[in-house]
Write a protein that holds these residues in place. Structure first.
Motif, PDB file in Angstrom:
ATOM      1  N   GLN A   1      -5.693  -5.659   4.841  1.00 42.72           N
ATOM      2  CA  GLN A   1      -5.963  -6.173   3.489  1.00 42.72           C
ATOM      3  C   GLN A   1      -4.712  -6.514   2.677  1.00 42.72           C
ATOM      4  O   GLN A   1      -4.825  -6.992   1.563  1.00 42.72           O
ATOM      5  CB  GLN A   1      -6.809  -5.155   2.715  1.00 42.72           C
ATOM      6  CG  GLN A   1      -6.016  -3.918   2.301  1.00 42.72           C
ATOM      7  CD  GLN A   1      -6.898  -2.792   1.789  1.00 42.72           C
ATOM      8  OE1 GLN A   1      -8.014  -2.617   2.227  1.00 42.72           O
ATOM      9  NE2 GLN A   1      -6.380  -2.023   0.847  1.00 42.72           N
TER      10      GLN A   1
ATOM     11  N   LYS B   1       0.220   9.346   0.161  1.00 44.32           N
ATOM     12  CA  LYS B   1      -0.949   8.586   0.582  1.00 44.32           C
ATOM     13  C   LYS B   1      -2.108   9.515   0.948  1.00 44.32           C
ATOM     14  O   LYS B   1      -2.003  10.292   1.900  1.00 44.32           O
ATOM     15  CB  LYS B   1      -0.610   7.725   1.821  1.00 44.32           C
ATOM     16  CG  LYS B   1       0.430   6.655   1.591  1.00 44.32           C
ATOM     17  CD  LYS B   1       0.104   5.711   0.447  1.00 44.32           C
ATOM     18  CE  LYS B   1      -1.188   4.959   0.606  1.00 44.32           C
ATOM     19  NZ  LYS B   1      -1.507   4.120  -0.581  1.00 44.32           N
TER      20      LYS B   1
ATOM     21  N   ASP C   1      -3.367   0.233   5.728  1.00 47.16           N
ATOM     22  CA  ASP C   1      -4.127  -0.911   5.179  1.00 47.16           C
ATOM     23  C   ASP C   1      -3.566  -2.275   5.578  1.00 47.16           C
ATOM     24  O   ASP C   1      -3.476  -3.197   4.743  1.00 47.16           O
ATOM     25  CB  ASP C   1      -4.217  -0.795   3.643  1.00 47.16           C
ATOM     26  CG  ASP C   1      -5.195   0.301   3.220  1.00 47.16           C
ATOM     27  OD1 ASP C   1      -5.923   0.828   4.091  1.00 47.16           O
ATOM     28  OD2 ASP C   1      -5.222   0.624   2.026  1.00 47.16           O
TER      29      ASP C   1
ATOM     30  N   GLU D   1      -2.538  -5.377  -3.227  1.00 44.47           N
ATOM     31  CA  GLU D   1      -1.581  -4.943  -2.200  1.00 44.47           C
ATOM     32  C   GLU D   1      -0.920  -6.150  -1.545  1.00 44.47           C
ATOM     33  O   GLU D   1      -1.599  -7.066  -1.060  1.00 44.47           O
ATOM     34  CB  GLU D   1      -2.300  -4.091  -1.144  1.00 44.47           C
ATOM     35  CG  GLU D   1      -2.637  -2.713  -1.690  1.00 44.47           C
ATOM     36  CD  GLU D   1      -3.176  -1.757  -0.643  1.00 44.47           C
ATOM     37  OE1 GLU D   1      -3.184  -0.547  -0.913  1.00 44.47           O
ATOM     38  OE2 GLU D   1      -3.600  -2.203   0.446  1.00 44.47           O
TER      39      GLU D   1
ATOM     40  N   CYS E   1       0.871  -1.179   0.000  1.00 44.39           N
ATOM     41  CA  CYS E   1       0.000   0.000   0.000  1.00 44.39           C
ATOM     42  C   CYS E   1       0.909   1.230   0.000  1.00 44.39           C
ATOM     43  O   CYS E   1       0.846   2.056  -0.901  1.00 44.39           O
ATOM     44  CB  CYS E   1      -0.888  -0.038   1.245  1.00 44.39           C
ATOM     45  SG  CYS E   1      -1.957   1.398   1.422  1.00 44.39           S
TER      46      CYS E   1
ATOM     47  N   HIS F   1      -8.590  -2.838  -2.089  1.00 41.83           N
ATOM     48  CA  HIS F   1      -9.449  -1.763  -1.591  1.00 41.83           C
ATOM     49  C   HIS F   1     -10.917  -2.098  -1.857  1.00 41.83           C
ATOM     50  O   HIS F   1     -11.803  -1.608  -1.175  1.00 41.83           O
ATOM     51  CB  HIS F   1      -9.072  -0.431  -2.239  1.00 41.83           C
ATOM     52  CG  HIS F   1      -7.684   0.008  -1.871  1.00 41.83           C
ATOM     53  ND1 HIS F   1      -6.591  -0.319  -2.640  1.00 41.83           N
ATOM     54  CD2 HIS F   1      -7.227   0.694  -0.803  1.00 41.83           C
ATOM     55  CE1 HIS F   1      -5.499   0.154  -2.044  1.00 41.83           C
ATOM     56  NE2 HIS F   1      -5.846   0.773  -0.932  1.00 41.83           N
TER      57      HIS F   1
HETATM   58 MN    MN Z   1      -4.056   0.869   0.415  1.00 36.24          MN
END
Ligand code: MN
Ligand code: PEP
Length: 315
Positions: free
Chosen positions: A247, A66, A244, A233, A37, A207
């Motif tokens: 995930q 980001k 993140d 990711e 990420c 996402h």
């Molecule tokens: Mn991300």
């Protein structure tokens, strides 16, 4: 049909666009973009890059800027992050996909990025779209979380209208009443984009779901639905990630997914080749054979496919 699209609309001869990224033909070959990420450290990024390349990814993703919900959350390493991505590229040869969030950054971020990503939150930032359009670089345009297909394709139109034909779309899930998943991943956009536009379309199941266990099934489903690629990711140690963490895929899971994706692609290629071989003449021949079998059966002869089972087979 979506109206008023001049450059993003599908062509009369249905020819699809191919976007060349350092020799990788996006739209022609199935492409997996993988990586963290956020770029956090040189070690984290380079180790991840080496691992995803070994597993079959063709490009490296990683955020140096980001866009975070909270202004106090990790915002990315900026230029330092881009320099780390550059090292990872030198190490692995993987082209770099990274997000740009500000019009003022487009030209210098473009010196490090092979593909400029426009994030969901900036999909309708029209000045940013114009600026990346002017850059001429391949653009990875993510769908806004509240956007319709028409709005999304019009954003692609902004980039194309600046004379940049290198646009790749990415479905990354939208906000709906469902809160179980981070977003509702709208896989129906794959055939929808392929109907309305000549541009390649990717899927971001990371996402799109926000749930690690859902990334594999959604990736395979996207591949079967005809996506041109995936953005996933991956982190060498997701538990320690600065963004993140829930995930991001650990390497072994990503390797297993890539193997299943290869088999799914091979299966789809075979299926499509068979469908192409199944010409109208074949159908006419089959109908004739069915007729002859039915008339033999009516005269009392037994068919190896007699009765309902045969009907099911030709249904
Ligand atoms: Mn991300
Ligand atoms: C990302 O890919 O790093 C990202 C922030 O995704 P999105 O813009 O789709 O939320």
């Amino acid at each position: 049909m979506i109206k008023n699209l001049k450059l993003a609309a599908s062509r009369p001869d249905l020819r699809r666009s191919v976007v060349d990224v350092n020799g990788i033909k996006v739209g022609q070959e199935f492409v997996v973009i993988a990586g963290p990420c956020s770029v956090e450290t040189e070690m984290q990024t380079i180790k991840t890059a080496i691992a995803v390349k070994k597993a079959g990814a063709k490009m490296l993703r990683g955020g140096a800027f980001k866009p975070r919900t909270s202004p106090y959350a990790f915002q990315g390493l900026g230029l330092k992050g881009l320099k780390i991505l550059d090292k990872a590229k030198k190490e692995t040869g993987l082209p770099i996909v990274t997000e740009v969030v500000d019009t003022r950054d487009v030209s210098w971020v473009g010196e490090y990025a092979d593909v400029l990503q426009i994030g969901a939150r900036n999909m309708q930032n029209f000045s940013l779209l114009r600026e990346v359009g002017k850059s001429g670089k391949p653009i990875f345009l993510k769908r806004g979380m509240y956007s319709t297909l028409e709005e999304w394709l019009n954003c692609a139109e902004y980039i194309l209208a600046e004379g940049n034909p290198n646009v790749i779309l990415c479905e990354r899930g939208i906000r709906t009443f469902e809160t179980y998943t981070r977003n509702t991943l709208d896989l129906s956009m794959i055939p929808a984009v392929h109907t309305e536009s000549h541009l390649p379309v990717f899927v971001d199941p990371s996402h799109g779901t926000g749930i690690l266990s859902m990334i594999e099934p959604m990736s395979l489903a996207a591949c079967i639905a005809g996506a041109d690629g995936l953005e996933i990711e991956v982190h060498i140690d997701p538990a320690s990630a600065l963004s993140d963490k829930e995930q991001q895929m650990p390497i072994p899971l990503f390797e297993a997914l890539m193997e299943k994706l290869r088999r799914t692609q091979a299966f789809m290629e075979e299926l499509n080749a068979q469908a192409q071989a199944f010409t109208p003449e074949d159908k006419a021949q089959e109908a004739q054979t069915a007729e002859e079998t039915a008339s033999k059966e009516a005269r009392g002869a037994k068919s190896p496919h007699s009765g309902k089972a045969f009907m099911d087979a030709v249904d």
